[in-house]
Design a protein around this motif. Structure first.
Motif, mmCIF file in Angstrom:
data_model
loop_
_atom_site.group_PDB
_atom_site.id
_atom_site.type_symbol
_atom_site.label_atom_id
_atom_site.label_comp_id
_atom_site.label_asym_id
_atom_site.label_seq_id
_atom_site.Cartn_x
_atom_site.Cartn_y
_atom_site.Cartn_z
ATOM 1 N N LEU A 10 0.819 -1.207 0.000
ATOM 2 C CA LEU A 10 0.000 0.000 0.000
ATOM 3 C C LEU A 10 0.861 1.268 0.000
ATOM 4 O O LEU A 10 0.538 2.254 -0.687
ATOM 5 C CB LEU A 10 -0.941 -0.010 1.207
ATOM 6 N N ILE A 11 1.959 1.249 0.723
ATOM 7 C CA ILE A 11 2.852 2.408 0.737
ATOM 8 C C ILE A 11 3.470 2.627 -0.641
ATOM 9 O O ILE A 11 3.520 3.759 -1.148
ATOM 10 C CB ILE A 11 3.939 2.235 1.810
ATOM 11 N N SER A 12 3.928 1.557 -1.274
ATOM 12 C CA SER A 12 4.549 1.711 -2.595
ATOM 13 C C SER A 12 3.529 2.149 -3.642
ATOM 14 O O SER A 12 3.842 2.984 -4.505
ATOM 15 C CB SER A 12 5.236 0.416 -3.012
ATOM 16 N N ILE A 13 2.306 1.627 -3.568
ATOM 17 C CA ILE A 13 1.262 2.071 -4.499
ATOM 18 C C ILE A 13 0.959 3.549 -4.277
ATOM 19 O O ILE A 13 0.791 4.318 -5.230
ATOM 20 C CB ILE A 13 -0.005 1.203 -4.337
ATOM 21 N N GLY A 14 0.904 3.962 -3.009
ATOM 22 C CA GLY A 14 0.649 5.370 -2.705
ATOM 23 C C GLY A 14 1.739 6.281 -3.227
ATOM 24 O O GLY A 14 1.466 7.372 -3.727
ATOM 25 N N VAL A 16 3.810 5.674 -5.832
ATOM 26 C CA VAL A 16 3.795 5.708 -7.306
ATOM 27 C C VAL A 16 2.617 6.529 -7.814
ATOM 28 O O VAL A 16 2.779 7.437 -8.637
ATOM 29 C CB VAL A 16 3.767 4.272 -7.871
ATOM 30 N N TRP A 17 1.403 6.225 -7.354
ATOM 31 C CA TRP A 17 0.225 6.937 -7.831
ATOM 32 C C TRP A 17 0.202 8.373 -7.327
ATOM 33 O O TRP A 17 -0.267 9.272 -8.028
ATOM 34 C CB TRP A 17 -1.050 6.196 -7.449
ATOM 35 N N GLY A 18 0.714 8.596 -6.132
ATOM 36 C CA GLY A 18 0.792 9.957 -5.621
ATOM 37 C C GLY A 18 1.742 10.810 -6.452
ATOM 38 O O GLY A 18 1.469 11.980 -6.718
ATOM 39 N N GLY A 19 2.858 10.219 -6.867
ATOM 40 C CA GLY A 19 3.782 10.940 -7.733
ATOM 41 C C GLY A 19 3.164 11.258 -9.080
ATOM 42 O O GLY A 19 3.383 12.336 -9.645
ATOM 43 N N LEU A 20 2.387 10.319 -9.602
ATOM 44 C CA LEU A 20 1.715 10.558 -10.880
ATOM 45 C C LEU A 20 0.711 11.692 -10.757
ATOM 46 O O LEU A 20 0.676 12.606 -11.595
ATOM 47 C CB LEU A 20 1.019 9.281 -11.357
ATOM 48 N N VAL A 21 -0.089 11.669 -9.717
ATOM 49 C CA VAL A 21 -1.084 12.723 -9.511
ATOM 50 C C VAL A 21 -0.397 14.067 -9.293
ATOM 51 O O VAL A 21 -0.813 15.089 -9.857
ATOM 52 C CB VAL A 21 -2.001 12.360 -8.322
ATOM 53 N N ALA A 22 0.667 14.088 -8.507
ATOM 54 C CA ALA A 22 1.387 15.332 -8.256
ATOM 55 C C ALA A 22 1.985 15.888 -9.543
ATOM 56 O O ALA A 22 1.954 17.107 -9.777
ATOM 57 C CB ALA A 22 2.482 15.109 -7.217
ATOM 58 N N SER A 23 2.530 15.029 -10.400
ATOM 59 C CA SER A 23 3.126 15.522 -11.643
ATOM 60 C C SER A 23 2.064 16.047 -12.605
ATOM 61 O O SER A 23 2.296 17.040 -13.297
ATOM 62 C CB SER A 23 3.952 14.420 -12.305
ATOM 63 N N VAL A 24 0.897 15.408 -12.641
ATOM 64 C CA VAL A 24 -0.189 15.901 -13.500
ATOM 65 C C VAL A 24 -0.666 17.262 -13.014
ATOM 66 O O VAL A 24 -0.879 18.185 -13.812
ATOM 67 C CB VAL A 24 -1.343 14.877 -13.543
ATOM 68 N N ILE A 25 -0.821 17.410 -11.711
ATOM 69 C CA ILE A 25 -1.240 18.708 -11.160
ATOM 70 C C ILE A 25 -0.189 19.773 -11.451
ATOM 71 O O ILE A 25 -0.519 20.903 -11.844
ATOM 72 C CB ILE A 25 -1.507 18.578 -9.648
#
Length: 59
Positions: A10-14, A16-25
């Motif tokens: 769960l930490i690793s998924i958070g 990876v996906w958190g980085g993707l969301v942050a880069s899109v924003i």
């Protein structure tokens, strides 16, 4: 799976996906510069090279 493995998953998924969301924003707020300037000499070389026939090899 053990509890520790699930937590790490769960930490690793958070991350990876958190980085993707942050880069899109970030890219939505600060878009990249459009119309980048190109060196006119390089552009001229490209057009000259495009007008020449494709080189072939005689073997």
């Amino acid at each position: 799976m053990s509890g520790i493995a699930i937590v790490m998953l769960l930490i690793s998924i958070g991350i990876v996906w958190g980085g993707l969301v942050a880069s899109v924003i970030y890219l939505n707020r600060r878009p990249e510069v459009e119309g980048l300037l190109e060196d006119p000499d390089l552009a001229r070389d490209d057009t000259e090279r495009a007008s020449q026939p494709h080189p072939t090899r005689d073997t």
